[in-house]
Every structure is written in C-alpha cells, then in structure tokens.
Scaffold this active site. Sequence first.
Site, PDB file in Angstrom:
ATOM      1  N   SER A  34       0.848  -1.223   0.000  1.00 26.20           N
ATOM      2  CA  SER A  34       0.000   0.000   0.000  1.00 26.20           C
ATOM      3  C   SER A  34       0.870   1.253   0.000  1.00 26.20           C
ATOM      4  O   SER A  34       0.431   2.316  -0.416  1.00 26.20           O
ATOM      5  CB  SER A  34      -0.893   0.003   1.255  1.00 26.20           C
ATOM      6  OG  SER A  34      -0.074   0.077   2.416  1.00 26.20           O
ATOM      7  N   SER A 125       6.962   5.163  18.269  1.00 19.99           N
ATOM      8  CA  SER A 125       7.379   6.503  17.846  1.00 19.99           C
ATOM      9  C   SER A 125       7.429   7.455  19.043  1.00 19.99           C
ATOM     10  O   SER A 125       6.662   7.314  19.995  1.00 19.99           O
ATOM     11  CB  SER A 125       6.368   7.028  16.809  1.00 19.99           C
ATOM     12  OG  SER A 125       6.545   8.410  16.614  1.00 19.99           O
ATOM     13  N   TYR A 150      -3.033   8.603  14.473  1.00 20.05           N
ATOM     14  CA  TYR A 150      -1.801   7.824  14.208  1.00 20.05           C
ATOM     15  C   TYR A 150      -1.023   7.642  15.512  1.00 20.05           C
ATOM     16  O   TYR A 150      -0.696   6.512  15.902  1.00 20.05           O
ATOM     17  CB  TYR A 150      -0.924   8.525  13.160  1.00 20.05           C
ATOM     18  CG  TYR A 150       0.512   8.050  13.245  1.00 20.05           C
ATOM     19  CD1 TYR A 150       1.482   8.841  13.865  1.00 20.05           C
ATOM     20  CD2 TYR A 150       0.870   6.801  12.778  1.00 20.05           C
ATOM     21  CE1 TYR A 150       2.783   8.395  13.995  1.00 20.05           C
ATOM     22  CE2 TYR A 150       2.176   6.344  12.903  1.00 20.05           C
ATOM     23  CZ  TYR A 150       3.130   7.148  13.521  1.00 20.05           C
ATOM     24  OH  TYR A 150       4.409   6.693  13.662  1.00 20.05           O
ATOM     25  N   LYS A 154      -0.171   4.139  18.079  1.00 21.59           N
ATOM     26  CA  LYS A 154       1.134   3.708  18.627  1.00 21.59           C
ATOM     27  C   LYS A 154       1.015   3.529  20.144  1.00 21.59           C
ATOM     28  O   LYS A 154       1.522   2.570  20.718  1.00 21.59           O
ATOM     29  CB  LYS A 154       2.230   4.723  18.290  1.00 21.59           C
ATOM     30  CG  LYS A 154       2.612   4.760  16.822  1.00 21.59           C
ATOM     31  CD  LYS A 154       3.113   3.396  16.324  1.00 21.59           C
ATOM     32  CE  LYS A 154       3.438   3.403  14.847  1.00 21.59           C
ATOM     33  NZ  LYS A 154       3.829   2.060  14.352  1.00 21.59           N
TER      34      LYS A 154
HETATM   35  C1  WQD Z   1       9.557  17.826  11.118  1.00 22.10           C
HETATM   36  C2  WQD Z   1       9.604  19.340  11.283  1.00 22.10           C
HETATM   37  C3  WQD Z   1       7.523  20.401  10.772  1.00 22.10           C
HETATM   38  C4  WQD Z   1       7.461  19.501   6.527  1.00 22.10           C
HETATM   39  C5  WQD Z   1       6.266  12.860  12.093  1.00 22.10           C
HETATM   40  C6  WQD Z   1       5.482  11.884  12.931  1.00 22.10           C
HETATM   41  C7  WQD Z   1       6.421  10.897  13.573  1.00 22.10           C
HETATM   42  C8  WQD Z   1       7.234  10.242  12.502  1.00 22.10           C
HETATM   43  C9  WQD Z   1       8.036  11.305  11.763  1.00 22.10           C
HETATM   44  C10 WQD Z   1       6.238   8.234  11.625  1.00 22.10           C
HETATM   45  C11 WQD Z   1       8.354  19.898  11.939  1.00 22.10           C
HETATM   46  C12 WQD Z   1       8.619  20.839   9.795  1.00 22.10           C
HETATM   47  C13 WQD Z   1       7.828  19.578   7.859  1.00 22.10           C
HETATM   48  C14 WQD Z   1       7.456  20.681   5.734  1.00 22.10           C
HETATM   49  C15 WQD Z   1       8.211  21.932   7.635  1.00 22.10           C
HETATM   50  N1  WQD Z   1       6.391   9.568  11.588  1.00 22.10           N
HETATM   51  N2  WQD Z   1       8.198  20.767   8.389  1.00 22.10           N
HETATM   52  N3  WQD Z   1       7.836  21.855   6.325  1.00 22.10           N
HETATM   53  O1  WQD Z   1       6.038  15.887  12.389  1.00 22.10           O
HETATM   54  O2  WQD Z   1       8.273  15.674  13.625  1.00 22.10           O
HETATM   55  O3  WQD Z   1       7.088  13.622  12.932  1.00 22.10           O
HETATM   56  O4  WQD Z   1       7.073  12.183  11.158  1.00 22.10           O
HETATM   57  O5  WQD Z   1       6.754   7.438  12.352  1.00 22.10           O
HETATM   58  O6  WQD Z   1       5.664   9.933  14.263  1.00 22.10           O
HETATM   59  O7  WQD Z   1       4.839  12.599  13.976  1.00 22.10           O
HETATM   60  O8  WQD Z   1       8.133  15.068  11.211  1.00 22.10           O
HETATM   61  O9  WQD Z   1       9.214  15.634   9.071  1.00 22.10           O
HETATM   62  O10 WQD Z   1       6.695  16.027   9.322  1.00 22.10           O
HETATM   63  O11 WQD Z   1       8.307  17.508  10.505  1.00 22.10           O
HETATM   64  O12 WQD Z   1       8.535  23.014   8.149  1.00 22.10           O
HETATM   65  O13 WQD Z   1       7.123  20.688   4.508  1.00 22.10           O
HETATM   66  O14 WQD Z   1       9.674  19.935   9.985  1.00 22.10           O
HETATM   67  O15 WQD Z   1       6.697  21.504  11.114  1.00 22.10           O
HETATM   68  O16 WQD Z   1       8.737  21.004  12.734  1.00 22.10           O
HETATM   69  P1  WQD Z   1       7.333  15.178  12.589  1.00 22.10           P
HETATM   70  P2  WQD Z   1       8.065  16.031   9.933  1.00 22.10           P
END
Ligand code: WQD
Length: 339
Positions: A34, A125, A150, A154
């Site tokens: 998927s 996570s 999500y 977990k």
């Molecule tokens: C990181 C930082 C955003 C995209 C999530 C899940 C976690 C794990 C990892 C699965 C934040 C900023 C992001 C963008 C940005 N997933 N950002 N512009 O939210 O910390 O964690 O993904 O296991 O469980 O919660 O990761 O990479 O989405 O964001 O500024 O286009 O980058 O605001 O501060 P996150 P992320």
Amino acid sequence: MRVLVTGGLGFIGSHTVVELQNEGFEVVIIDNLSNSTMDVLGGIERITGKKPLFEQIDLRDKLAVQHFFSNHQDISGVIHFAASKAVGESVENPLLYYENNISSLVYLLQELQKKPEAHFIFSSSCTVYGQAKKMPITEDAPIQVAMSPYGNTKQIGEEIILDVAKVSNFKSILLRYFNPIGAHPSAEIGELPLGVPQNLVPFITQTAIGLREKLSVFGNDYPTADGTAIRDYIHVVDLAKAHVVALKRLLYNKNLEKVEIFNLGTGKGSSVLDVITAFEKTTGQKLNYQIEGRRAGDIVEAYADTQKANKVLGWKTHLTLEDALRDAWRWEKKIKNTN
Ligand code: WQD
C-alpha cells in the site's frame, strides 16, 4: 532462525532487512504494497546479494495471517513495521488507522502467543510523548494524550503488547523512533516518493531537484533559538542497525523483562533552519523556502535521551545529520535518473 519483517518493503523496514541479511539472518517479508513497490525487493537484493522471501499479505486479513504462520512454523522472531503512518491522513481517516494499525498487531500477537518461544519488536514513535516537558526525552517521560489518531494507534499498540506480555511467554522490545531520515548510501533503497511528502527531508530533496516549487517552513515563532521547531533526525541506517541489536538481545539474552522500551535518536536536536542550512552546505544546492504559519498538531521540540539505548541496548548512532542529508539527496537524484 527465520525473521519475519512486516512492512519490510517500506522505508525503515527495507533498510532493516538489509542489516538483518548483512548479519546472516534469513528474512521473510510481508507487505501489502500500500505504501511501497516490488522494486524495493530488487534494491535489497542488489545491496546484499540475497533476495528475501516475500509474500504480499494484508495483515488486516486474519485468515491470511493464520495461514502464513501455519506455513512458516520456523518463524519465532517478528519485527513489526507494517502500519499506516501519515499524521495528517490519520486525522482525516481515523478508522483506516485504527483498523489497519490495531487489527494487524492483534492478529500477529495471536499467532505469537501460540508459540513456545517468540521474540517481538514493535515499531513505535516518540510521538507517544506528545510535547514532553523535559529535554532530552527519557523512556519514562509521561505518555501524553495523543496528538493524532496515528499517534494514538502507537500508544494503544504499546498498551496491547504490555497487556499481552503479562499472559504470554514471548519477549518484546518497543522501539520509539525519533525522526528517521536519509537513505542507504548505495542509493539502491530510500524513502519512496509516493504522493506529496508530509515529512521535512523528502520535501527538501524534492524541492531541490525541482519537483516542488518551494519548501514551506511551518512556523518561525516557536520558543527556540531560531524560532523553528526542533527534532532529533536519525539516519535510517543507524535506526535499522538498532533493530538487529534489539533482535540479538531478545535471542541471546535470557534474563530480560517481558517488555523493554528504548528511545532511538541521536540525542541531538536540530531546528528546521538547521536542517536547511546543513542540506545547502552538504549538497551545494540552494533551497527555495518560505516561512509560513505553524502546522496544526506540531510540537515545539523533541530529542532523545540516548543513555538507555547506549548502555542497556548497547547501540548508538554513528551517522550525522549531514550524512543523512547527503544520502537523501543522492537517493533523490537516483529516482530522477531512473524515472
Ligand atoms: C519535522 C519538522 C515540521 C514539513 C512525524 C510523525 C512521527 C514520525 C516522523 C512516523 C516539523 C517541519 C515539515 C514541511 C516543515 N512519523 N516541516 N515543512 O512531524 O516531527 O514527525 O514524522 O513514524 O511519528 O509525527 O516530522 O518531518 O513532518 O516535521 O517546516 O514541509 O519539519 O513543522 O517542525 P514530525 P516532519
């Protein structure tokens, strides 16, 4: 001993299969494709020279899970990655997440409970901590009310394992990942670009290669040094190696607790602007980005206390943020050249 890796064609799963094979383990992958493709199997084989067994199974299909285990009686080690993992999507479609992430875990555990001995590693996570009060985050930091369905799956998954462990004879290790990034240095496997990336680093590399017009930086008014949010970005290969260390701990260390929990991070926090600066420096690519408003549900800061993983699990990271960005960029260029 054969190891079952569910979600083994996914981002972290495929890198873990490579490290398991490098350590001589026989691997069987279950994946419902998927969020992955069969090309990943070829990538794994090109790296290790060994093609893992693969079965396309949806773990929501209880009979298929039972059938799989009756056909593979020799499996006693399971590393469970298979789950839906997009925070935003889980808010839009919670039942998809509760059905997929919870029922697949239940059906797997029902099979492990039948075995005289089994070892289970659960992909969890740091999201279970929500916005932790104290940095760096230790494993005994309070579990906060989940920020998304999500994240809730977990938390519920961990609670199910803790409850089942009390009445079962298998041992489990819960691995709480911080922010996995990067790709295998061979550029044979990496994070598949299926749809618009939700995570920071794939969005950065797709912007740099011209697939996206610009990167939106979600907020620069956080109470941090440069105003952007801080995370603990861990190279996916370091993370994959932690799973092999955890499996060996379950296999060869007899006096373990029924369930052990480890935070897997570098122990270092990096802001969004830190990541952008490191990417530009490492790759020589100028990044087009724009500061926008905060993203709903985001926390300010999260980075791991790595002492327990270092001292008890006997694992630590070796690769840097720059290594991960360099490998992510190499992977992005590889995808472009093969498409
Ligand atoms: C990181 C930082 C955003 C995209 C999530 C899940 C976690 C794990 C990892 C699965 C934040 C900023 C992001 C963008 C940005 N997933 N950002 N512009 O939210 O910390 O964690 O993904 O296991 O469980 O919660 O990761 O990479 O989405 O964001 O500024 O286009 O980058 O605001 O501060 P996150 P992320």
